[in-house]
Scaffold this motif. Structure first.
Motif, PDB file in Angstrom:
ATOM      1  N   ALA A  53       0.851  -1.204   0.000  1.00  0.00           N
ATOM      2  CA  ALA A  53       0.000   0.000   0.000  1.00  0.00           C
ATOM      3  C   ALA A  53       0.881   1.247   0.000  1.00  0.00           C
ATOM      4  N   ARG A  54       1.946   1.219   0.785  1.00  0.00           N
ATOM      5  CA  ARG A  54       2.839   2.381   0.823  1.00  0.00           C
ATOM      6  C   ARG A  54       3.570   2.548  -0.517  1.00  0.00           C
ATOM      7  N   ALA A  55       4.002   1.408  -1.088  1.00  0.00           N
ATOM      8  CA  ALA A  55       4.742   1.485  -2.360  1.00  0.00           C
ATOM      9  C   ALA A  55       3.863   2.056  -3.473  1.00  0.00           C
ATOM     10  N   LEU A  56       2.549   1.860  -3.353  1.00  0.00           N
ATOM     11  CA  LEU A  56       1.647   2.320  -4.410  1.00  0.00           C
ATOM     12  C   LEU A  56       1.001   3.664  -4.081  1.00  0.00           C
ATOM     13  N   ALA A  57       1.421   4.268  -2.965  1.00  0.00           N
ATOM     14  CA  ALA A  57       0.768   5.502  -2.496  1.00  0.00           C
ATOM     15  C   ALA A  57       0.790   6.600  -3.547  1.00  0.00           C
ATOM     16  N   LEU A  58       1.862   6.674  -4.316  1.00  0.00           N
ATOM     17  CA  LEU A  58       1.996   7.782  -5.268  1.00  0.00           C
ATOM     18  C   LEU A  58       1.557   7.406  -6.690  1.00  0.00           C
ATOM     19  N   ASP A  59       0.660   6.409  -6.781  1.00  0.00           N
ATOM     20  CA  ASP A  59       0.162   5.997  -8.091  1.00  0.00           C
ATOM     21  C   ASP A  59       1.255   5.492  -9.023  1.00  0.00           C
ATOM     22  N   SER A  60       2.184   4.751  -8.489  1.00  0.00           N
ATOM     23  CA  SER A  60       3.256   4.215  -9.322  1.00  0.00           C
ATOM     24  C   SER A  60       2.688   3.260 -10.361  1.00  0.00           C
ATOM     25  N   LYS A  61       3.353   3.219 -11.485  1.00  0.00           N
ATOM     26  CA  LYS A  61       2.990   2.239 -12.508  1.00  0.00           C
ATOM     27  C   LYS A  61       4.005   1.099 -12.533  1.00  0.00           C
ATOM     28  N   LEU A  62       5.066   1.281 -11.762  1.00  0.00           N
ATOM     29  CA  LEU A  62       6.128   0.274 -11.706  1.00  0.00           C
ATOM     30  C   LEU A  62       6.287  -0.162 -10.252  1.00  0.00           C
ATOM     31  N   LEU A  63       6.283  -1.459 -10.030  1.00  0.00           N
ATOM     32  CA  LEU A  63       6.426  -1.950  -8.654  1.00  0.00           C
ATOM     33  C   LEU A  63       7.564  -2.971  -8.614  1.00  0.00           C
ATOM     34  N   PHE A  64       8.547  -2.720  -7.754  1.00  0.00           N
ATOM     35  CA  PHE A  64       9.672  -3.649  -7.589  1.00  0.00           C
ATOM     36  C   PHE A  64       9.486  -4.434  -6.288  1.00  0.00           C
ATOM     37  N   LEU A  65       9.585  -5.748  -6.371  1.00  0.00           N
ATOM     38  CA  LEU A  65       9.420  -6.579  -5.182  1.00  0.00           C
ATOM     39  C   LEU A  65      10.646  -7.469  -5.018  1.00  0.00           C
ATOM     40  N   ASP A  66      11.273  -7.399  -3.845  1.00  0.00           N
ATOM     41  CA  ASP A  66      12.453  -8.221  -3.572  1.00  0.00           C
ATOM     42  C   ASP A  66      12.059  -9.345  -2.619  1.00  0.00           C
ATOM     43  N   GLU A  67      12.027 -10.562  -3.117  1.00  0.00           N
ATOM     44  CA  GLU A  67      11.671 -11.742  -2.311  1.00  0.00           C
ATOM     45  C   GLU A  67      10.412 -11.496  -1.476  1.00  0.00           C
ATOM     46  N   PRO A  68       9.291 -11.176  -2.118  1.00  0.00           N
ATOM     47  CA  PRO A  68       8.130 -10.752  -1.332  1.00  0.00           C
ATOM     48  C   PRO A  68       7.525 -11.836  -0.456  1.00  0.00           C
ATOM     49  N   THR A  69       7.706 -13.120  -0.797  1.00  0.00           N
ATOM     50  CA  THR A  69       7.087 -14.149   0.044  1.00  0.00           C
ATOM     51  C   THR A  69       8.051 -14.742   1.065  1.00  0.00           C
ATOM     52  N   SER A  70       9.273 -14.196   1.130  1.00  0.00           N
ATOM     53  CA  SER A  70      10.199 -14.786   2.100  1.00  0.00           C
ATOM     54  C   SER A  70       9.704 -14.461   3.507  1.00  0.00           C
ATOM     55  N   GLY A  71       9.770 -15.451   4.382  1.00  0.00           N
ATOM     56  CA  GLY A  71       9.294 -15.266   5.747  1.00  0.00           C
ATOM     57  C   GLY A  71       7.805 -15.528   5.915  1.00  0.00           C
ATOM     58  N   LEU A  72       7.093 -15.797   4.805  1.00  0.00           N
ATOM     59  CA  LEU A  72       5.660 -16.089   4.926  1.00  0.00           C
ATOM     60  C   LEU A  72       5.433 -17.601   4.876  1.00  0.00           C
ATOM     61  N   ASP A  73       4.366 -18.066   5.565  1.00  0.00           N
ATOM     62  CA  ASP A  73       4.034 -19.496   5.474  1.00  0.00           C
ATOM     63  C   ASP A  73       3.417 -19.749   4.084  1.00  0.00           C
ATOM     64  N   PRO A  74       3.310 -21.035   3.672  1.00  0.00           N
ATOM     65  CA  PRO A  74       2.843 -21.320   2.305  1.00  0.00           C
ATOM     66  C   PRO A  74       1.467 -20.711   2.017  1.00  0.00           C
ATOM     67  N   HIS A  75       0.562 -20.752   2.989  1.00  0.00           N
ATOM     68  CA  HIS A  75      -0.780 -20.214   2.749  1.00  0.00           C
ATOM     69  C   HIS A  75      -0.724 -18.702   2.481  1.00  0.00           C
ATOM     70  N   SER A  76      -0.012 -17.981   3.345  1.00  0.00           N
ATOM     71  CA  SER A  76       0.096 -16.523   3.151  1.00  0.00           C
ATOM     72  C   SER A  76       0.837 -16.207   1.849  1.00  0.00           C
TER      73      SER A  76
END
Ligand SMILES: Nc1ncnc2c1ncn2[C@@H]1O[C@H](COP(=O)(O)OP(=O)(O)OP(=O)(O)O)[C@@H](O)[C@H]1O
Length: 240
Positions: free
Chosen positions: A151-174
């Protein structure tokens, strides 16, 4: 093309990390950067974000050349993208509302009421509601923290989103819930998403196209099905 990397050379001291890395990212695709540990994925991501040097070649992002970019253009570019680093990186001493409002307060002249409305909208885009606004990051689950970071990364209406290992630390369901969120964001908001990941399920579920870094170069660029057809060694190594 929204991003073009041409012949990137990266050195740290005597050590060469990238030696002629080239790829292009199209508008509205989810593009993956894959490779073994230490292959230079994070360095590549940081270079695109103007956080790391490169020694040769050039990147073109949204029409800006990164080599010798001026301070003014660098700021303009920084306002056009959102970034979520590996560990969500929320400010622990700020509430959810404050975390999402920071870029709006810093870079816009919006009044408090508009900022509140926008924060709420971005929170909903990321799959959360107003009940979390006054909570602190430590009161949220890992999956919720990542959503706040989105939500914070998209606050300024970005059209480009960079994600670095976004699921690391999450369980399989999350992690799978997070995959859904990324797919929804892409289709609902015309986002182009660049993702570094080790998560094989995410690779299969999310990526439209990807590169695999190996031996300082791009060993493969294409789709999941193309990799399966064309290179069984890399398919086994990265997808199975
Ligand atoms: N600032 C730096 N100074 C010196 N060497 C660095 C620096 N940043 C990265 N490296 C080196 O560059 C190589 C690539 O690092 P990078 O973090 O991009 O790997 P990665 O592919 O993201 O690996 P992992 O999957 O393990 O996170 C590594 O050998 C790392 O030690």
């Amino acid at each position: 093309m929204i991003i073009k990397a041409q012949n990137i050379l990266t050195r740290f001291g005597d050590k060469i990390i990238h030696n002629g890395v080239s790829f292009s990212i199209k508008e509205n695709e989810i593009f993956g950067i894959l490779g073994g540990s230490g292959s230079g994925k994070s360095v590549l991501l940081k270079q695109m974000l103007l956080l790391e040097h490169f020694d040769g070649g050039d990147y073109e992002i949204l029409g800006y050349s990164l080599k010798n970019i001026s301070e003014e253009n660098a700021l303009a570019l920084r306002l056009k993208w959102g970034v979520v680093f590996q560990f969500a990186a929320l400010f622990s001493f700020f509430s959810v509302f404050e975390n999402i409002a920071i870029p709006l307060k810093e870079y816009t002249k919006l009044d408090d009421e508009s900022i509140f409305e926008l924060v709420l909208m971005k929170l909903k885009m990321a799959g959360l509601d107003e009940s979390v606004l006054s909570l602190y990051p430590s009161e949220l689950s890992g999956g919720m923290q990542k959503r706040v970071a989105i939500a914070r990364a998209l606050a300024l209406d970005s059209k480009l989103l960079f994600l670095d290992e976004p699921t690391s630390g999450l369980d399989p369901h999350s992690s799978r819930e997070f995959d859904h969120l990324v797919l929804n964001l892409k289709s609902s908001f015309d986002l182009t998403i660049i993702l570094v990941t080790h998560d094989k399920e995410s690779m299969k579920n999310l990526l439209n196209r990807f590169i695999i870094l190996e031996d300082k170069k791009v060993a493969f660029c294409g789709t999941y099905d193309e990799l399966k057809e064309q290179n069984s060694r890399l398919f086994k190594k990265f997808m199975e």
